[in-house]
Design a protein around this motif. Structure first.
Motif, PDB file in Angstrom:
ATOM      1  N   HIS A 109       0.828  -1.200   0.000  1.00 31.23           N
ATOM      2  CA  HIS A 109       0.000   0.000   0.000  1.00 31.23           C
ATOM      3  C   HIS A 109       0.867   1.258   0.000  1.00 31.23           C
ATOM      4  N   GLU A 110       0.304   2.342  -0.480  1.00 33.63           N
ATOM      5  CA  GLU A 110       1.011   3.629  -0.505  1.00 33.63           C
ATOM      6  C   GLU A 110       0.707   4.389   0.788  1.00 33.63           C
ATOM      7  N   VAL A 111       1.773   4.784   1.505  1.00 30.29           N
ATOM      8  CA  VAL A 111       1.613   5.460   2.786  1.00 30.29           C
ATOM      9  C   VAL A 111       2.196   6.865   2.700  1.00 30.29           C
ATOM     10  N   ILE A 112       1.400   7.836   3.134  1.00 20.59           N
ATOM     11  CA  ILE A 112       1.868   9.226   3.221  1.00 20.59           C
ATOM     12  C   ILE A 112       1.867   9.616   4.689  1.00 20.59           C
ATOM     13  N   ILE A 113       3.033   9.949   5.209  1.00 22.70           N
ATOM     14  CA  ILE A 113       3.146  10.355   6.605  1.00 22.70           C
ATOM     15  C   ILE A 113       3.221  11.873   6.679  1.00 22.70           C
ATOM     16  N   LEU A 114       2.283  12.477   7.401  1.00 24.32           N
ATOM     17  CA  LEU A 114       2.291  13.923   7.599  1.00 24.32           C
ATOM     18  C   LEU A 114       3.200  14.252   8.773  1.00 24.32           C
ATOM     19  N   THR A 115       4.132  15.173   8.559  1.00 23.95           N
ATOM     20  CA  THR A 115       5.130  15.502   9.562  1.00 23.95           C
ATOM     21  C   THR A 115       5.390  17.003   9.558  1.00 23.95           C
ATOM     22  N   ARG A 116       5.774  17.516  10.716  1.00 29.03           N
ATOM     23  CA  ARG A 116       6.101  18.944  10.791  1.00 29.03           C
ATOM     24  C   ARG A 116       7.401  19.261  10.063  1.00 29.03           C
ATOM     25  N   ASN A 117       8.294  18.289   9.981  1.00 32.66           N
ATOM     26  CA  ASN A 117       9.597  18.514   9.361  1.00 32.66           C
ATOM     27  C   ASN A 117      10.052  17.245   8.659  1.00 32.66           C
ATOM     28  N   SER A 118      10.108  17.291   7.343  1.00 33.73           N
ATOM     29  CA  SER A 118      10.487  16.107   6.571  1.00 33.73           C
ATOM     30  C   SER A 118      11.995  15.981   6.392  1.00 33.73           C
ATOM     31  N   LYS A 119      12.750  16.987   6.794  1.00 32.82           N
ATOM     32  CA  LYS A 119      14.203  16.941   6.636  1.00 32.82           C
ATOM     33  C   LYS A 119      14.794  15.857   7.541  1.00 32.82           C
ATOM     34  N   GLY A 120      15.689  15.089   6.983  1.00 25.52           N
ATOM     35  CA  GLY A 120      16.336  14.032   7.754  1.00 25.52           C
ATOM     36  C   GLY A 120      15.561  12.734   7.811  1.00 25.52           C
ATOM     37  N   LYS A 121      14.360  12.706   7.239  1.00 21.98           N
ATOM     38  CA  LYS A 121      13.588  11.466   7.226  1.00 21.98           C
ATOM     39  C   LYS A 121      14.195  10.502   6.203  1.00 21.98           C
TER      40      LYS A 121
ATOM     41  N   PRO B  65      -0.631  20.394   2.322  1.00 21.74           N
ATOM     42  CA  PRO B  65      -0.550  18.944   2.122  1.00 21.74           C
ATOM     43  C   PRO B  65      -1.646  18.384   1.234  1.00 21.74           C
ATOM     44  N   GLU B  66      -2.721  19.146   1.043  1.00 15.15           N
ATOM     45  CA  GLU B  66      -3.827  18.661   0.225  1.00 15.15           C
ATOM     46  C   GLU B  66      -3.359  18.212  -1.167  1.00 15.15           C
ATOM     47  N   LYS B  67      -2.357  18.905  -1.711  1.00 14.60           N
ATOM     48  CA  LYS B  67      -1.888  18.588  -3.064  1.00 14.60           C
ATOM     49  C   LYS B  67      -1.391  17.146  -3.180  1.00 14.60           C
TER      50      LYS B  67
ATOM     51  N   ARG C   7      -8.370  19.036  14.144  1.00 15.68           N
ATOM     52  CA  ARG C   7      -9.027  20.138  13.416  1.00 15.68           C
ATOM     53  C   ARG C   7      -8.389  20.326  12.043  1.00 15.68           C
ATOM     54  N   GLU C   8      -7.059  20.219  11.989  1.00 13.97           N
ATOM     55  CA  GLU C   8      -6.356  20.377  10.716  1.00 13.97           C
ATOM     56  C   GLU C   8      -6.653  19.206   9.781  1.00 13.97           C
ATOM     57  N   VAL C   9      -6.752  17.995  10.328  1.00  9.18           N
ATOM     58  CA  VAL C   9      -7.098  16.839   9.506  1.00  9.18           C
ATOM     59  C   VAL C   9      -8.459  17.044   8.852  1.00  9.18           C
ATOM     60  N   VAL C  10      -9.442  17.487   9.627  1.00  6.86           N
ATOM     61  CA  VAL C  10     -10.785  17.726   9.079  1.00  6.86           C
ATOM     62  C   VAL C  10     -10.745  18.833   8.032  1.00  6.86           C
ATOM     63  N   SER C  11      -9.928  19.856   8.285  1.00  4.92           N
ATOM     64  CA  SER C  11      -9.796  20.943   7.314  1.00  4.92           C
ATOM     65  C   SER C  11      -9.200  20.438   6.002  1.00  4.92           C
ATOM     66  N   ILE C  12      -8.176  19.593   6.104  1.00  7.42           N
ATOM     67  CA  ILE C  12      -7.568  19.023   4.899  1.00  7.42           C
ATOM     68  C   ILE C  12      -8.606  18.220   4.121  1.00  7.42           C
ATOM     69  N   ILE C  13      -9.352  17.388   4.830  1.00  5.51           N
ATOM     70  CA  ILE C  13     -10.377  16.567   4.169  1.00  5.51           C
ATOM     71  C   ILE C  13     -11.401  17.444   3.466  1.00  5.51           C
ATOM     72  N   SER C  14     -11.782  18.542   4.114  1.00  4.28           N
ATOM     73  CA  SER C  14     -12.788  19.431   3.513  1.00  4.28           C
ATOM     74  C   SER C  14     -12.293  20.052   2.213  1.00  4.28           C
ATOM     75  N   ASN C  15     -10.972  20.190   2.076  1.00  7.41           N
ATOM     76  CA  ASN C  15     -10.387  20.813   0.886  1.00  7.41           C
ATOM     77  C   ASN C  15     -10.055  19.820  -0.217  1.00  7.41           C
ATOM     78  N   LEU C  16     -10.205  18.543   0.060  1.00  9.46           N
ATOM     79  CA  LEU C  16      -9.943  17.537  -0.966  1.00  9.46           C
ATOM     80  C   LEU C  16     -11.133  17.427  -1.911  1.00  9.46           C
ATOM     81  N   GLU C  17     -10.853  17.369  -3.197  1.00  8.81           N
ATOM     82  CA  GLU C  17     -11.930  17.242  -4.181  1.00  8.81           C
ATOM     83  C   GLU C  17     -12.642  15.904  -4.000  1.00  8.81           C
TER      84      GLU C  17
END
Length: 302
Positions: free
Chosen positions: A25-37, A55-57, A95-105
């Motif tokens: 499966h394809e996994v997208i991890i949301l993180t405050r800082n992707s540097k060094g991952k 992140p919606e993009k 709250r941010e997760v719900v906001s992201i979902i609301s902005n997804l087509e």
């Protein structure tokens, strides 16, 4: 399946990521800082909660969203400042997760949101299922109630929403077990307080399994108790742990001493609730570890 996970680098998030990735499966991890991952096949890191990223993009076409983000509750004394961080981290992330979902087509099919059995309050005599209407009024109960309310806003967007009410999660190197094991390895293990408080435990493999069960099973909605079918009182859990380790179970830790040492956080070890996974059982979830002894033997290598 395309799955987004917040808190993907934590104890539960890492195990869930590995499980999904291993099956392609394809996994997208949301993180405050992707540097060094460290880049991994099948895992993408996307920045969020830093004010200028969108992140919606990267999340269009998402099948499932799993929100595990939040300040750990057991890594320090509960000062007023820390309690506020525990609450705010969960509310702000959800709250941010719900906001992201609301902005997804195209909305994901399901939001699986972390929660906790602390919502039921504590009791030594009652048992609780998802149908129980009892709600506690202590700090953890209030946090969970506000947390679930925030996640519930996704339902208005047409997204099936599940609240995974986690019990005491047992893992080999993380979760509650490593701390519980220490006194027994030092031959100083024994009951905490009067030993009659309930431990509604669950093996990390079944935690991952139930999250995936919730993601994939359309019949699962609302609260889902993520606990094993056999909760145990602390004194019995301790005896089982001692037996698996080949150590004595004899030296009690008085409640007064624990309250002085831990403050309000002592509720995590001195109080509990008997929580049963009724919804998982009714929907045919195949538990790998229903009994404490087999779970502890698996994790402790006995």
């Amino acid at each position: 399946m395309k799955v987004a996970i917040t808190g993907g680098s934590g104890f539960v998030g890492s195990a869930l990521t590995d499980s999904l990735r291993d099956e392609g499966h394809e996994v997208i991890i949301l993180t405050r800082n992707s540097k060094g991952k460290t880049p991994r096949k099948g895992v993408t890191y996307v920045e969020w909660l830093n004010g200028h990223h969108t992140p919606e993009k990267a999340l269009e076409g998402l099948d499932a969203f799993v929100n595990l983000a939040g300040e750990p509750i057991n890594s320090g004394r509960w000062t007023s400042e820390r309690k506020q961080r525990i609450l705010n981290s969960r509310i702000d992330a959800t709250r941010e997760v719900v906001s992201i979902i609301s902005n997804l087509e195209k909305k994901p099919e399901v939001l699986v949101n972390a929660s906790a059995i602390g919502c039921y309050g504590t009791s030594k005599s009652r048992s609780f299922t998802e149908d129980s209407d009892n709600r506690g009024d202590d700090f953890l109960a209030r946090v969970v109630q506000q947390w679930e309310k925030e996640a519930g806003k996704a339902q208005a967007l047409g997204v099936r929403t599940v609240y995974c009410r986690f019990g005491l999660i047992l893992g080999k190197e993380d979760g509650a077990l490593p701390r519980l094991v220490i006194p027994y390895k030092l031959f100083a293990g024994g009951p905490l307080g009067d030993g009659m408080q309930w431990y509604s435990w669950v093996h990390i493999d079944d935690v991952v399994g139930m999250i995936r069960f919730a993601m994939e099973n359309e019949a699962i909605t609302g609260p889902l108790n993520v606990t094993a079918p056999e909760p145990k009182r602390m004194k019995d859990f301790g005896k089982t742990l001692a037996d698996v380790l080949g150590r004595p179970h004899w030296l009690p830790a008085p409640s007064v001493a624990l309250k002085l040492a831990l403050g309000e956080m002592s509720v995590l070890v001195l109080e509990g609730q008997c929580v049963l996974p009724l919804k998982a059982k009714e929907n045919g979830f195949p538990f790998k570890f229903s009994h404490a002894k087999e779970a502890l033997e698996n994790l402790l290598g006995s």
